[in-house]
Scaffold this motif. Structure first.
Motif, PDB file in Angstrom:
ATOM      1  N   ASP A  63      12.364  -0.768  -8.122  1.00 45.62           N
ATOM      2  CA  ASP A  63      12.023   0.472  -7.421  1.00 45.62           C
ATOM      3  C   ASP A  63      11.070   0.179  -6.274  1.00 45.62           C
ATOM      4  OD1 ASP A  63      13.439   2.101  -9.290  1.00 45.62           O
ATOM      5  OD2 ASP A  63      11.753   1.892 -10.680  1.00 45.62           O
ATOM      6  N   LEU A  64      10.251  -0.883  -6.450  1.00 45.66           N
ATOM      7  CA  LEU A  64       9.263  -1.238  -5.435  1.00 45.66           C
ATOM      8  C   LEU A  64       8.913  -2.710  -5.552  1.00 45.66           C
ATOM      9  CD1 LEU A  64       7.526   0.277  -3.233  1.00 45.66           C
ATOM     10  CD2 LEU A  64       5.660   0.191  -4.892  1.00 45.66           C
ATOM     11  N   VAL A  65       8.757  -3.354  -4.396  1.00 48.72           N
ATOM     12  CA  VAL A  65       8.233  -4.724  -4.329  1.00 48.72           C
ATOM     13  C   VAL A  65       6.853  -4.634  -3.687  1.00 48.72           C
ATOM     14  CG1 VAL A  65       8.559  -7.065  -3.466  1.00 48.72           C
ATOM     15  CG2 VAL A  65      10.559  -5.655  -4.055  1.00 48.72           C
ATOM     16  N   VAL A  66       5.855  -5.212  -4.343  1.00 52.15           N
ATOM     17  CA  VAL A  66       4.480  -5.145  -3.856  1.00 52.15           C
ATOM     18  C   VAL A  66       4.072  -6.495  -3.281  1.00 52.15           C
ATOM     19  CG1 VAL A  66       2.086  -4.614  -4.429  1.00 52.15           C
ATOM     20  CG2 VAL A  66       3.944  -3.443  -5.635  1.00 52.15           C
ATOM     21  N   VAL A  67       3.574  -6.472  -2.048  1.00 51.11           N
ATOM     22  CA  VAL A  67       3.128  -7.691  -1.384  1.00 51.11           C
ATOM     23  C   VAL A  67       1.746  -7.448  -0.799  1.00 51.11           C
ATOM     24  CG1 VAL A  67       5.499  -8.355  -0.823  1.00 51.11           C
ATOM     25  CG2 VAL A  67       4.137  -7.098   0.857  1.00 51.11           C
ATOM     26  N   ASN A  68       1.159  -8.515  -0.261  1.00 56.02           N
ATOM     27  CA  ASN A  68      -0.156  -8.439   0.371  1.00 56.02           C
ATOM     28  C   ASN A  68      -0.098  -9.116   1.726  1.00 56.02           C
ATOM     29  OD1 ASN A  68      -2.993 -10.135   0.684  1.00 56.02           O
ATOM     30  ND2 ASN A  68      -3.289  -8.013   0.053  1.00 56.02           N
ATOM     31  N   ARG A  69      -0.753  -8.516   2.704  1.00 50.39           N
ATOM     32  CA  ARG A  69      -0.676  -9.014   4.079  1.00 50.39           C
ATOM     33  C   ARG A  69      -1.146 -10.459   4.200  1.00 50.39           C
ATOM     34  NH1 ARG A  69       0.286  -6.161   8.411  1.00 50.39           N
ATOM     35  NH2 ARG A  69      -0.172  -4.216   7.302  1.00 50.39           N
ATOM     36  N   VAL A  89       3.217  -2.933   1.404  1.00 48.77           N
ATOM     37  CA  VAL A  89       2.307  -3.978   1.848  1.00 48.77           C
ATOM     38  C   VAL A  89       0.868  -3.518   1.646  1.00 48.77           C
ATOM     39  CG1 VAL A  89       1.567  -5.437   3.772  1.00 48.77           C
ATOM     40  CG2 VAL A  89       3.980  -4.760   3.565  1.00 48.77           C
ATOM     41  N   THR A  90       0.110  -4.261   0.868  1.00 48.85           N
ATOM     42  CA  THR A  90      -1.313  -3.984   0.699  1.00 48.85           C
ATOM     43  C   THR A  90      -2.098  -4.839   1.690  1.00 48.85           C
ATOM     44  OG1 THR A  90      -1.522  -5.667  -1.036  1.00 48.85           O
ATOM     45  CG2 THR A  90      -1.055  -3.407  -1.729  1.00 48.85           C
ATOM     46  N   ASP A  91      -3.275  -4.350   2.071  1.00 47.33           N
ATOM     47  CA  ASP A  91      -4.105  -5.054   3.058  1.00 47.33           C
ATOM     48  C   ASP A  91      -5.544  -4.969   2.573  1.00 47.33           C
ATOM     49  OD1 ASP A  91      -5.009  -6.366   5.271  1.00 47.33           O
ATOM     50  OD2 ASP A  91      -4.588  -4.756   6.694  1.00 47.33           O
ATOM     51  N   ILE A  92      -6.097  -6.106   2.140  1.00 46.57           N
ATOM     52  CA  ILE A  92      -7.395  -6.121   1.463  1.00 46.57           C
ATOM     53  C   ILE A  92      -8.276  -7.215   2.042  1.00 46.57           C
ATOM     54  CG2 ILE A  92      -8.551  -6.509  -0.756  1.00 46.57           C
ATOM     55  CD1 ILE A  92      -5.947  -5.427  -2.082  1.00 46.57           C
ATOM     56  N   GLU A  93      -9.420  -6.827   2.608  1.00 45.54           N
ATOM     57  CA  GLU A  93     -10.400  -7.793   3.111  1.00 45.54           C
ATOM     58  C   GLU A  93     -11.779  -7.603   2.488  1.00 45.54           C
ATOM     59  OE1 GLU A  93     -10.721  -8.148   7.308  1.00 45.54           O
ATOM     60  OE2 GLU A  93      -8.637  -8.746   7.599  1.00 45.54           O
ATOM     61  N   GLY A  98     -10.090  -3.385  -1.856  1.00 40.54           N
ATOM     62  CA  GLY A  98      -9.295  -3.794  -3.004  1.00 40.54           C
ATOM     63  C   GLY A  98      -9.184  -2.690  -4.032  1.00 40.54           C
ATOM     64  N   VAL A  99     -10.313  -2.058  -4.342  1.00 44.80           N
ATOM     65  CA  VAL A  99     -10.311  -0.958  -5.302  1.00 44.80           C
ATOM     66  C   VAL A  99      -9.471   0.204  -4.778  1.00 44.80           C
ATOM     67  CG1 VAL A  99     -11.765   0.764  -6.445  1.00 44.80           C
ATOM     68  CG2 VAL A  99     -12.523  -1.625  -6.318  1.00 44.80           C
ATOM     69  N   ALA A 100      -9.668   0.555  -3.508  1.00 42.79           N
ATOM     70  CA  ALA A 100      -8.940   1.680  -2.923  1.00 42.79           C
ATOM     71  C   ALA A 100      -7.438   1.410  -2.861  1.00 42.79           C
ATOM     72  CB  ALA A 100      -9.477   1.985  -1.525  1.00 42.79           C
ATOM     73  N   GLU A 101      -7.050   0.179  -2.534  1.00 38.58           N
ATOM     74  CA  GLU A 101      -5.629  -0.148  -2.467  1.00 38.58           C
ATOM     75  C   GLU A 101      -4.975  -0.084  -3.847  1.00 38.58           C
ATOM     76  OE1 GLU A 101      -3.540  -1.790   0.925  1.00 38.58           O
ATOM     77  OE2 GLU A 101      -4.123   0.219   0.283  1.00 38.58           O
ATOM     78  N   LEU A 102      -5.686  -0.526  -4.874  1.00 34.23           N
ATOM     79  CA  LEU A 102      -5.138  -0.434  -6.218  1.00 34.23           C
ATOM     80  C   LEU A 102      -5.000   1.024  -6.653  1.00 34.23           C
ATOM     81  CD1 LEU A 102      -7.016  -3.381  -7.966  1.00 34.23           C
ATOM     82  CD2 LEU A 102      -4.579  -3.275  -7.384  1.00 34.23           C
ATOM     83  N   GLU A 103      -5.980   1.854  -6.317  1.00 34.56           N
ATOM     84  CA  GLU A 103      -5.881   3.284  -6.620  1.00 34.56           C
ATOM     85  C   GLU A 103      -4.673   3.894  -5.910  1.00 34.56           C
ATOM     86  OE1 GLU A 103     -10.658   4.277  -7.245  1.00 34.56           O
ATOM     87  OE2 GLU A 103      -9.714   4.504  -5.268  1.00 34.56           O
ATOM     88  N   PHE A 152     -12.199 -11.144   1.534  1.00 33.26           N
ATOM     89  CA  PHE A 152     -12.556 -10.485   0.285  1.00 33.26           C
ATOM     90  C   PHE A 152     -13.670 -11.250  -0.427  1.00 33.26           C
ATOM     91  CE2 PHE A 152     -12.142 -10.204  -4.314  1.00 33.26           C
ATOM     92  CZ  PHE A 152     -12.101  -8.841  -4.535  1.00 33.26           C
ATOM     93  N   THR A 153     -13.540 -12.576  -0.492  1.00 35.60           N
ATOM     94  CA  THR A 153     -14.529 -13.380  -1.201  1.00 35.60           C
ATOM     95  C   THR A 153     -15.901 -13.280  -0.552  1.00 35.60           C
ATOM     96  OG1 THR A 153     -12.854 -14.921  -2.012  1.00 35.60           O
ATOM     97  CG2 THR A 153     -15.117 -15.733  -1.910  1.00 35.60           C
TER      98      THR A 153
END
Length: 244
Positions: A63-69, A89-93, A98-103, A152-153
């Motif tokens: 139904d969905l493929v999840v990737v990260n930029r 496509v998620t975008d996390i720096e 990260g928390v907001a993208e997971l929500e 992110f780190t």
């Protein structure tokens, strides 16, 4: 939409989704190591983050493929969409991103938000604390590569009160620059943090290159944005000390 078949090409997101509906993860990468029993729920390995098996993914009818930029290639995203697959496509720096993208992702999937996610928001998304020390964070050797400030780190470290420094212009475009090890040893850091992933630094592999104090830390706690965030403050802040 309530997704029942999901392919995750991002190890951190795989772990996060598995805490809610592990049986819905029909495809994961070879690098998705948490939880360790993904296959028992029926998940199929579809190779790595940079070389996914697109035919295998298509055959899974997700139904969905999840990737990260950052972790996945734009080329693969385009090819999956050309096959008619829905790709998010998620975008996390930063940690709050990260928390907001997971929500956002959980809401998109029509899944409930787990309790650990609210706890992660409470632990990590408040005001920045004062800087108490400066650290440098190598992630590879031969050549030596380090965490840059726009990652992110670096943001996670800053939220522990640690400023990530490097022997290079902080405005340089490379987020993980290659830096000669001798420059790392004289860039003004109070400590060198050596994680156990992606390169597996150990007490016998890495610390011998530095006169700056060295600490061995959990790579998962330092770089993953998922349920590990709840324990990350404890796991990163209690490193294994080594002699330089």
């Amino acid at each position: 939409m309530t997704a029942r078949r999901v392919v995750s090409l991002v190890p951190s997101i795989t772990e996060a989704l598995a805490t809610v509906h592990p049986e819905a993860l029909v495809g994961v990468t070879d690098w998705c190591t948490h939880p360790p029993d993904l296959e028992s729920y029926g998940a199929r390995r579809v190779r790595g983050t940079k070389n996914p098996d697109l035919a295998a993914i298509e055959a899974l009818r997700p139904d969905l493929v999840v990737v990260n930029r950052e972790e996945n290639r734009e080329l693969d995203v385009r090819r999956m969409r050309e096959r008619g697959l829905r790709v998010e496509v998620t975008d996390i720096e930063t940690v709050p991103e990260g928390v907001a993208e997971l929500e956002r992702l959980l809401d998109l999937l029509g899944w409930e938000r787990p309790a650990w996610l609210a706890e992660a928001r409470s632990l990590w998304c408040g005001p920045l604390p004062p800087v108490t020390r400066r650290v440098v964070v190598p992630i590879w050797r031969d050549p030596w590569m380090v965490v840059g400030p726009r990652t992110f780190t670096a943001d996670l470290c800053r939220r522990l009160g640690w400023e990530v420094v490097q022997a290079q212009d902080p405005d340089a475009p490379d987020r993980y620059p290659t830096v000669p090890v001798e420059e790392l040893d004289r860039c003004g850091a109070d400590a060198v943090l050596l994680p156990d992933e992606p390169y597996v630094f150990t007490a016998d592999d890495g610390p011998e290159c530095f006169t700056t104090p060295v600490e061995l830390v959990s790579g998962r706690a330092l770089t993953w944005y998922g349920p590990s965030l709840v324990a990350a403050a404890r796991d990163v802040a209690r490193p294994t000390l080594t002699e330089g």
